[in-house]
Motif scaffolding. Structure first.
Motif, PDB file in Angstrom:
ATOM      1  N   ILE A 521       0.857  -1.191   0.000  1.00  0.00           N
ATOM      2  CA  ILE A 521       0.000   0.000   0.000  1.00  0.00           C
ATOM      3  C   ILE A 521       0.891   1.238   0.000  1.00  0.00           C
ATOM      4  O   ILE A 521       1.680   1.446   0.922  1.00  0.00           O
ATOM      5  N   TYR A 522       0.778   2.023  -1.048  1.00  0.00           N
ATOM      6  CA  TYR A 522       1.577   3.249  -1.157  1.00  0.00           C
ATOM      7  C   TYR A 522       0.860   4.400  -0.465  1.00  0.00           C
ATOM      8  O   TYR A 522      -0.322   4.657  -0.717  1.00  0.00           O
ATOM      9  N   ALA A 531      -6.055   6.186   5.619  1.00  0.00           N
ATOM     10  CA  ALA A 531      -7.502   6.004   5.466  1.00  0.00           C
ATOM     11  C   ALA A 531      -7.826   5.065   4.318  1.00  0.00           C
ATOM     12  O   ALA A 531      -8.882   4.424   4.314  1.00  0.00           O
ATOM     13  N   ILE A 532      -6.920   4.954   3.360  1.00  0.00           N
ATOM     14  CA  ILE A 532      -7.161   4.062   2.216  1.00  0.00           C
ATOM     15  C   ILE A 532      -7.317   2.614   2.683  1.00  0.00           C
ATOM     16  O   ILE A 532      -8.034   1.817   2.065  1.00  0.00           O
ATOM     17  N   LEU A 719      -2.827   1.498  -4.733  1.00  0.00           N
ATOM     18  CA  LEU A 719      -2.649   2.943  -4.790  1.00  0.00           C
ATOM     19  C   LEU A 719      -3.988   3.635  -4.573  1.00  0.00           C
ATOM     20  O   LEU A 719      -5.031   3.132  -4.985  1.00  0.00           O
ATOM     21  N   GLY A 720      -3.929   4.791  -3.946  1.00  0.00           N
ATOM     22  CA  GLY A 720      -5.128   5.601  -3.810  1.00  0.00           C
ATOM     23  C   GLY A 720      -5.347   6.445  -5.056  1.00  0.00           C
ATOM     24  O   GLY A 720      -4.438   7.127  -5.519  1.00  0.00           O
ATOM     25  N   LEU A 763      -1.800  -3.941 -10.349  1.00  0.00           N
ATOM     26  CA  LEU A 763      -2.233  -2.681  -9.739  1.00  0.00           C
ATOM     27  C   LEU A 763      -3.685  -2.747  -9.274  1.00  0.00           C
ATOM     28  O   LEU A 763      -4.565  -3.214  -9.991  1.00  0.00           O
ATOM     29  N   ILE A 764      -3.922  -2.260  -8.050  1.00  0.00           N
ATOM     30  CA  ILE A 764      -5.273  -2.081  -7.511  1.00  0.00           C
ATOM     31  C   ILE A 764      -5.399  -0.620  -7.094  1.00  0.00           C
ATOM     32  O   ILE A 764      -4.610  -0.143  -6.272  1.00  0.00           O
ATOM     33  N   GLU A 765      -6.366   0.095  -7.640  1.00  0.00           N
ATOM     34  CA  GLU A 765      -6.562   1.493  -7.288  1.00  0.00           C
ATOM     35  C   GLU A 765      -7.829   1.641  -6.445  1.00  0.00           C
ATOM     36  O   GLU A 765      -8.880   1.082  -6.783  1.00  0.00           O
TER      37      GLU A 765
END
Length: 772
Positions: A521-522, A531-532, A719-720, A763-765
């Protein structure tokens, strides 16, 4: 004796190399100084009042600004060998709490490149330092001053190629006076297009010829200067008396004062001596300027003055008219090449400055290409390159006159120097701990000289001087809006981060299904849970069995040693298998797309697990109360490392042969499990091993084994994908800045996933709305 000879040889070698990078712009100023100074087409007096007065101003300006200010004072204020506006700002931020970077930590001060003088830290803080630390508006004003200097440097990157190339090419009109007036403009534009088109090759590809070109140019102008002095007027040496400056101003009045805007062009490129300090050394730059550049320029200006004293009508073409006919064309070719070299150096400096701004959160993300594996810090930014070309061509075609471009150029040059003077005054007090009166003397003496030139240059605003003001205003607005929006976004993250109490209530399983693999998690947070995380858990009740919060941040130093880059810590208890990894970069560090990041991360976490159990490292302040203890990983050799890794040669996705095997230079590497990480056009095969050892604690062995198995299952990047909006209660100005300007910059800058070289398949946004 042998070591001393080697040292002298190294300094002289660097001095030779500095000619092609540092002094290209400064050495080509004789092409246009007299033309810009006498732009009002005065009737010159027979007693040469104007010529001797201008020459006297040029000589003393070269002596007071480059020689005294930069050689004697400014070059001493380096930041770990680095120079420039950001070096001074970085020094101030380390010795006083001035940094606008939000996520700094006490452990950052333990970096070897931080280099704080303990005597200075122990000394009682000066009133200036306390004032800056106490007042937020003062810190903001300081940042704006730094951004002003930076934006003017970018303006130099636009104006220098235009005036240098156009001045050099205009020599054709002297040899062919019947040539159509637009031919020079077309040739200049073609040279500029070629110059910017070759930028992607990098300076190193043609750098070997830069120093000889500039040295040949300096030899030409000094030799021609001596020839003109001897032939036309030996009496120009009278201009060494400051009386002729007084005589010039008293007789010419306001017109003489306004002409100072042309005289200041004689010191264009001076800031490069400080800005490019990191590529050379203080001694080499001093030697090159004092013994070669300075005398060559003085002789060149004296030679032109001697020629003009007998040829008043040639004032608008003084440089090329003063060249003996027999050597005109060779000198013309060298002049054109020298102008290209000077422009190349300024363009490269512009790329470097923008990269530094981006690293410090003051410029939108852009693509940065590193053009040299051997020379540190040489970069190419495609988007900026073509923007510079378009603006440069627009100025060249729009003005078609070096006099008007010179009016604009002068304002940009002298503003950067004045910013350096202001920052140096603060360094004298805050960093060097000298008397405030000494700092005031420095500021008043050199600042008054520069303010005199600024006042003269501002008179030319309607005649081209508006260009750098518009350009700097535009770039300053971009930089400040981006910095403001980024800071507000970070403050939202800090205020809305998940509390550890909430995390603890979820129990060892975190209340969700743990799936095989590692999740990265970036986040910009260096403490707490972003919070993401809660947003993701709320919408998808499943997570990876190993979770790593990755933070990539900048610290106020030019470079961070690779062995000190990783900070590893634990989030929650051991049962959670949650870690934090902080990667620290300096403002001049090269953030290479490291395809081996995953493997380095696994090794670093493994080393952290082992050192945590052994308790052989020192935790950072009191951060353990929230996140667990943080450790710098990589500073010690991996002797006795709990697991090791070996690597097979990259597999190119083609039919050419079979892969070869190789081993990494890590102690006791063996093979256990094979993993593949997707990359563009290639695959890497890596094997980790957990060797049998009775000395390894079973709980540590179990945790390391889970880490390897999770790595084998695959890695996902989370990534958020944020949407930043101003609160409804915000003012109209804030809504315009956030909802319009900042949102526009975010939509059109480089995406986070692309900037971090994250493969799309992994990638997961997570979408989030930020109300700031």
């Amino acid at each position: 004796m042998g070591l001393q000879q080697n040292s002298i040889k190294a300094v002289l070698t660097l001095a030779y190399q500095s000619f092609g990078v540092v002094y290209g712009d400064l050495s080509t100023s004789p092409l246009y100084v007299y033309r810009s100074t006498f732009s009002q087409k005065w009737q010159l007096h027979e007693d040469d009042t104007e010529i001797l007065g201008v020459l006297s101003f040029i000589v003393y300006t070269l002596t007071l600004v480059p020689m005294m200010k930069y050689i004697l004072f400014v070059l001493s204020a380096d930041d770990n060998g680095e120079g420039g506006t950001f070096a001074l700002y970085s020094l101030l931020c380390r010795y006083a709490k001035l940094s606008m970077l939000p996520n700094q930590q006490p452990i950052d001060k333990e970096l070897s490149t931080y280099k704080l003088d303990q005597d200075v830290l122990d000394a009682k803080g000066s009133k200036v330092k306390l004032f800056l630390e106490k007042h937020k508006n003062a810190r903001t004003a300081l940042l704006i001053v730094v951004l002003l200097g930076t934006s003017m440097v970018i303006g130099d990157g636009i104006l220098t190629p235009a005036i240098s190339v156009l001045s050099a090419v205009s020599g054709i009109e002297v040899a062919a006076p019947n040539l159509h007036e637009h031919v020079v403009d077309v040739i200049a534009c073609l040279v500029l297009v070629g110059l910017f088109a070759l930028q992607h090759f990098g300076t190193r590809k043609v750098g070997f010829m830069f120093a000889p070109i500039v040295l040949t140019w300096l030899f030409c102008i000094s030799s021609i200067g001596i020839y003109n002095i001897v032939r036309w007027n030996v009496g120009v040496f009278r201009a060494l008396s400051p009386y002729y400056m007084y005589n010039y101003i008293s007789k010419m009045g306001a017109a003489g004062w306004a002409s100072l805007g042309g005289i200041l062009l004689s010191i264009t490129g001076t800031e490069a001596m400080f800005a490019d300090l990191g590529h050379f050394s203080r001694s080499s730059i001093k030697i090159a300027f004092t013994f070669v550049v300075y005398p060559s320029l003085v002789l060149a200006y004296m030679g032109q003055a001697a020629y003009l004293s007998k040829h008043h009508a040639d004032i608008q073409r003084s440089f090329y008219k003063s060249i003996p006919e027999a050597v005109f064309w060779p000198v013309f070719v060298v002049a054109t090449l020298a102008s290209v070299v000077g422009s190349q150096a300024v363009i490269s400096a512009t790329f470097s400055v923008i990269r530094q701004c981006s690293a410090l959160g003051c410029f939108p993300r852009v693509k940065v290409v590193h053009t040299s594996k051997n020379i540190y810090g040489q970069v190419y930014i495609p988007e900026i390159n073509w923007i510079l070309l378009i603006l440069c061509l627009a100025i060249t075609i729009g003005f078609r006159d070096t006099i008007l471009i010179g009016h604009a150029y002068g304002i940009a040059v002298i503003t950067v120097m004045f910013v350096t003077t202001c920052l140096m005054s603060l360094v004298i007090v805050v960093v060097w701990q000298k008397s405030i009166w000494l700092a005031l003397c420095f500021l008043v003496f050199f600042g008054s000289i520069e303010l005199l030139y600024i006042s003269a240059a501002l008179v030319k605003v309607p005649e081209g001087g508006w260009v750098p003001l518009v350009l700097s205003g535009m770039f300053m607005a971009i930089m400040y809006v981006w910095h403001y929006g980024t800071k507000k976004k970070y403050q939202f993250d800090v205020q809305n981060k998940v509390s550890m109490k909430w995390l603890l209530t979820l129990g060892p399983s975190l209340g969700i299904v743990r799936v095989p693999g590692i999740g990265l998690i970036y986040t910009e947070l260096v403490t707490g849970v972003p919070a993401i995380f809660s947003h993701f858990v709320t919408n998808l009740p499943a997570f990876h069995e190993v979770l790593v919060f990755v933070c990539i941040k900048s610290v106020p130093v030019p470079y961070v040693p690779p062995q000190e880059r990783y900070l590893i810590g634990r989030v929650g208890t051991k049962e959670y298998r949650m870690y934090r990894c902080i990667l620290r970069y300096g403002y001049k560090d090269i953030r290479i797309d490291d395809h081996d990041f995953e493997n380095q991360l696994i090794l670093s976490i493994g080393e952290f697990i082992q050192t945590e159990a052994a308790q052989t490292w020192v935790p950072s302040s009191n951060e353990g109360s929230v996140d667990g203890k943080m450790a710098v990983v990589g500073t010690s050799a991996r002797n006795g490392m709990a697991f090791t890794v070996s690597e097979l040669e990259d597999l190119e996705q083609s039919s050419y042969g079979t892969p070869l095997s190789k081993s990494l230079s890590v102690p006791s590497l063996q093979d256990l499990s094979e993993i593949e990480s997707p990359d563009v056009g290639r695959k890497r095969r890596v094997r980790f091993e957990l060797p049998e050892s009775p000395d390894v604690d079973p709980s540590i062995r179990n945790e390391l084994m889970q880490l390897i198995e999770a790595r084998d299952a695959g890695i996902a990047y989370i990534l958020g994908h944020s949407y930043v909006q101003a609160k409804k209660s915000s003012s109209l100005l804030k809504k315009f800045v956030i909802d319009v300007l900042y949102s526009f910059l975010r939509r059109n800058c480089r995406g986070s996933a692309v900037a971090l070289s994250i493969p799309h398949i992994c990638l997961i946004e997570v979408g989030m709305i930020y109300h700031v």
